[in-house]
Scaffold this active site. Structure first.
Site, PDB file in Angstrom:
ATOM      1  N   HIS A   1     -15.098  61.612 -62.474  1.00  0.00           N
ATOM      2  CA  HIS A   1     -15.647  61.656 -63.837  1.00  0.00           C
ATOM      3  C   HIS A   1     -16.488  60.411 -64.133  1.00  0.00           C
ATOM      4  CE1 HIS A   1     -12.064  64.475 -65.042  1.00  0.00           C
ATOM      5  NE2 HIS A   1     -12.888  65.021 -64.167  1.00  0.00           N
TER       6      HIS A   1
ATOM      7  N   HIS B   1     -17.369  71.919 -66.593  1.00  0.00           N
ATOM      8  CA  HIS B   1     -16.560  70.837 -66.020  1.00  0.00           C
ATOM      9  C   HIS B   1     -16.630  70.834 -64.496  1.00  0.00           C
ATOM     10  CE1 HIS B   1     -13.770  67.575 -65.819  1.00  0.00           C
ATOM     11  NE2 HIS B   1     -13.238  68.200 -64.785  1.00  0.00           N
TER      12      HIS B   1
ATOM     13  N   ASP C   1     -17.781  67.671 -62.291  1.00  0.00           N
ATOM     14  CA  ASP C   1     -17.077  67.193 -61.087  1.00  0.00           C
ATOM     15  C   ASP C   1     -18.021  67.124 -59.889  1.00  0.00           C
ATOM     16  OD1 ASP C   1     -14.536  66.746 -62.083  1.00  0.00           O
ATOM     17  OD2 ASP C   1     -13.710  68.653 -61.406  1.00  0.00           O
TER      18      ASP C   1
ATOM     19  N   HIS D   1     -13.547  69.434 -54.761  1.00  0.00           N
ATOM     20  CA  HIS D   1     -13.785  68.083 -54.239  1.00  0.00           C
ATOM     21  C   HIS D   1     -13.903  68.061 -52.714  1.00  0.00           C
ATOM     22  CE1 HIS D   1     -12.973  66.804 -58.268  1.00  0.00           C
ATOM     23  NE2 HIS D   1     -11.731  67.210 -58.222  1.00  0.00           N
TER      24      HIS D   1
END
Length: 305
Positions: free
Chosen positions: A78, A237, A241, A264
């Site tokens: 973030h 969101h 990310d 991720h």
């Protein structure tokens, strides 16, 4: 020339770690040209500096974790996303725990912190990683891909098969030539499912998670009384990310990013795949700011929009 950027003054904040639930002090300090974003574990007997780098990302199960010499800094995405959105090239990030504080679950607090410190240009050319050949990573039906593009645009598709998520946008395409990161992306919060949070707490995780820093869903609906900040906050969101995950490569990308159900781990694998192919990218600078892609100019990125 299009110049590198850092912050004008030191700023500090305090928050809690999403997984530890412990208080974390965060200090942002200006850094010299060509420093990059460097995280420093100042709580250790001998502080350890961990530069943001695609090859320093270790664990990616629940967040992006930077690792070096046994030291870790977790949940960097973030803050990295805010740095990318505001065009910050050089920054020291001092942290008193192994986790960046979760704040409100979005990048908005970090944007505010950086804007409060002030942003200044430095007398060095801003470096970009220009993707010159397509690069793709797949994992089952999930994928993430970079294609050559003179600018930075992203297309992200999610598929959670949850009634509350399904009612919102599942797909989002953003081109930062004509989109404000601060206005359109930064406020999107992380989200989680109540049954998963309970399971994680039993494993000693998500101890700092609450409706103050996440959108929480049960099997059917959103539990937060204040609802959503954007109609398509979930996919926004995931894009937030991805922007942070990609920025650990060390420079802003000139590329088109396309992803389906990426996270991720896949984002980091994509960066590693890119770096493994030296013919797939080149480092470029712009002597004439007008020759740079729209959206990377100082005023465009740092306006209080």
């Amino acid at each position: 020339m299009l110049k590198q950027r850092t912050i004008k003054s030191i700023v500090k904040t305090v928050g809690i770690g999403l997984h530890s639930g412990r208080k974390v002090e965060l200090t942002l300090r200006p850094a010299a040209p060509d420093t990059g974003i460097v995280f420093s574990r100042v709580d250790l007997p001998t502080p350890v500096d961990i530069p943001a780098s695609a090859l320093s990302i270790g664990d990616t199960r629940l967040a992006s974790v930077l690792q070096k010499d046994g030291a870790r800094v977790s949940t960097v995405e973030h803050l990295m996303s805010a740095c990318a959105g505001l065009g910050i090239d050089n920054l020291y990030v001092d942290v008193t725990a192994e986790e960046i504080p979760i704040m409100d679950g979005s990048a908005a607090s970090f944007v505010f912190l950086i804007q409060s410190a002030g942003i200044e240009e430095q007398n060095a050319a801003k470096k970009f990683i220009k993707v010159t050949k397509p690069v793709e990573i797949r994992d089952g039906d999930k994928f993430a891909r970079l294609d050559p593009y003179f600018g930075f645009k992203l297309k992200f598709t999610i598929d959670f098969r949850h009634p509350a998520v399904d009612k919102t946008g599942q797909e989002l395409e953003v081109d930062f030539a004509n989109t404000s990161y601060v206005r359109e992306i930064a406020r999107a919060r992380t989200f989680g499912f109540a049954h998963e949070v309970e399971m994680m707490r039993e494993l000693g995780l998500a101890r700092g998670g609450s409706m103050d820093n996440a959108i929480v869903l049960d099997e059917y609906r959103i539990l937060n009384n204040d609802g959503l900040r954007y109609d398509d906050e979930f996919v926004k969101h995931k894009m937030l990310d991805a922007i942070g995950d990609l920025y650990v490569v060390g420079h802003p990308l000139l590329a088109s990013y396309t992803a389906y159900k990426s996270g991720h781990g896949l984002n980091n694998a994509l960066l590693r795949e890119l770096l493994a192919h030296e013919d797939a990218y080149e480092i470029v600078t712009f002597d004439d700011p007008k020759a740079a892609p729209t959206g990377f100019g100082f005023d465009a990125q740092t306006a209080f929009a």
